[in-house]
Write a protein that holds these residues in place. Structure first.
Motif, PDB file in Angstrom:
ATOM      1  N   LYS A 151      53.176  60.430  41.849  1.00  0.00           N
ATOM      2  CA  LYS A 151      53.234  58.901  42.103  1.00  0.00           C
ATOM      3  C   LYS A 151      53.654  58.641  43.389  1.00  0.00           C
ATOM      4  N   HIS A 152      53.297  57.641  44.157  1.00  0.00           N
ATOM      5  CA  HIS A 152      54.059  57.100  45.308  1.00  0.00           C
ATOM      6  C   HIS A 152      54.733  55.846  45.007  1.00  0.00           C
ATOM      7  N   SER A 153      55.653  55.420  45.519  1.00  0.00           N
ATOM      8  CA  SER A 153      56.364  54.207  45.453  1.00  0.00           C
ATOM      9  C   SER A 153      57.204  53.769  46.678  1.00  0.00           C
ATOM     10  N   LEU A 154      57.103  52.618  46.886  1.00  0.00           N
ATOM     11  CA  LEU A 154      57.721  51.833  47.725  1.00  0.00           C
ATOM     12  C   LEU A 154      58.509  50.729  47.196  1.00  0.00           C
ATOM     13  N   SER A 155      59.754  50.833  47.368  1.00  0.00           N
ATOM     14  CA  SER A 155      60.657  49.835  46.851  1.00  0.00           C
ATOM     15  C   SER A 155      60.426  50.186  45.265  1.00  0.00           C
ATOM     16  N   ALA A 156      60.125  49.028  44.701  1.00  0.00           N
ATOM     17  CA  ALA A 156      60.005  49.107  43.147  1.00  0.00           C
ATOM     18  C   ALA A 156      58.726  49.289  42.698  1.00  0.00           C
ATOM     19  N   SER A 157      57.752  49.243  43.589  1.00  0.00           N
ATOM     20  CA  SER A 157      56.248  49.185  43.332  1.00  0.00           C
ATOM     21  C   SER A 157      55.779  50.785  43.508  1.00  0.00           C
ATOM     22  N   PHE A 158      54.803  50.851  42.674  1.00  0.00           N
ATOM     23  CA  PHE A 158      53.930  52.101  42.666  1.00  0.00           C
ATOM     24  C   PHE A 158      52.473  51.803  43.233  1.00  0.00           C
ATOM     25  N   HIS A 159      52.185  52.602  44.402  1.00  0.00           N
ATOM     26  CA  HIS A 159      50.844  52.207  45.009  1.00  0.00           C
ATOM     27  C   HIS A 159      50.196  53.698  44.541  1.00  0.00           C
ATOM     28  N   ASP A 160      48.741  53.404  44.496  1.00  0.00           N
ATOM     29  CA  ASP A 160      47.689  54.419  44.263  1.00  0.00           C
ATOM     30  C   ASP A 160      46.911  54.471  45.681  1.00  0.00           C
ATOM     31  N   PRO A 161      47.006  55.500  46.342  1.00  0.00           N
ATOM     32  CA  PRO A 161      46.514  55.666  47.526  1.00  0.00           C
ATOM     33  C   PRO A 161      44.870  55.772  47.346  1.00  0.00           C
ATOM     34  N   THR A 162      44.453  55.947  46.202  1.00  0.00           N
ATOM     35  CA  THR A 162      42.969  55.821  46.296  1.00  0.00           C
ATOM     36  C   THR A 162      42.232  54.586  46.095  1.00  0.00           C
ATOM     37  N   ASP A 163      43.047  53.319  45.729  1.00  0.00           N
ATOM     38  CA  ASP A 163      42.687  52.084  45.828  1.00  0.00           C
ATOM     39  C   ASP A 163      42.640  51.294  46.967  1.00  0.00           C
ATOM     40  N   SER A 164      42.027  50.089  47.112  1.00  0.00           N
ATOM     41  CA  SER A 164      42.022  49.410  48.484  1.00  0.00           C
ATOM     42  C   SER A 164      43.208  48.808  48.745  1.00  0.00           C
ATOM     43  N   VAL A 165      44.220  48.540  48.236  1.00  0.00           N
ATOM     44  CA  VAL A 165      45.610  48.124  48.257  1.00  0.00           C
ATOM     45  C   VAL A 165      46.246  49.304  48.984  1.00  0.00           C
ATOM     46  N   GLY A 166      46.363  50.439  48.092  1.00  0.00           N
ATOM     47  CA  GLY A 166      47.259  51.543  48.445  1.00  0.00           C
ATOM     48  C   GLY A 166      46.763  52.142  49.677  1.00  0.00           C
ATOM     49  N   ASN A 167      45.320  52.155  49.904  1.00  0.00           N
ATOM     50  CA  ASN A 167      44.792  52.704  51.099  1.00  0.00           C
ATOM     51  C   ASN A 167      45.217  51.933  52.285  1.00  0.00           C
ATOM     52  N   LEU A 168      45.260  50.690  52.378  1.00  0.00           N
ATOM     53  CA  LEU A 168      45.714  49.639  53.230  1.00  0.00           C
ATOM     54  C   LEU A 168      47.036  49.734  53.734  1.00  0.00           C
TER      55      LEU A 168
END
Length: 55
Positions: A14-31
């Motif tokens: 899992k990738h986290s930035l600050s306290a949020s986790f982002h999935d690089p396969t979805d559009s927001v994570g990719n952006l």
């Protein structure tokens, strides 16, 4: 950076930035990851240019 993120994703890390986790396969994570990659590339080019100027 894209290769690095793809490798982490394949290993279910899992990738986290600050306290949020982002999935690089979805559009927001990719952006998010593309934006961070652009900033990192810009900074790298800027450092090289400043180094050349100082020679």
């Amino acid at each position: 950076m894209r290769d690095f993120v793809e490798d982490l994703t394949k290993r279910n890390i899992k990738h986290s930035l600050s306290a949020s986790f982002h999935d690089p396969t979805d559009s927001v994570g990719n952006l998010l990851f593309n934006g961070l990659a652009m900033v990192a590339e810009f900074e790298s080019d800027f450092i090289r240019a400043r180094t050349r100027e100082g020679r």
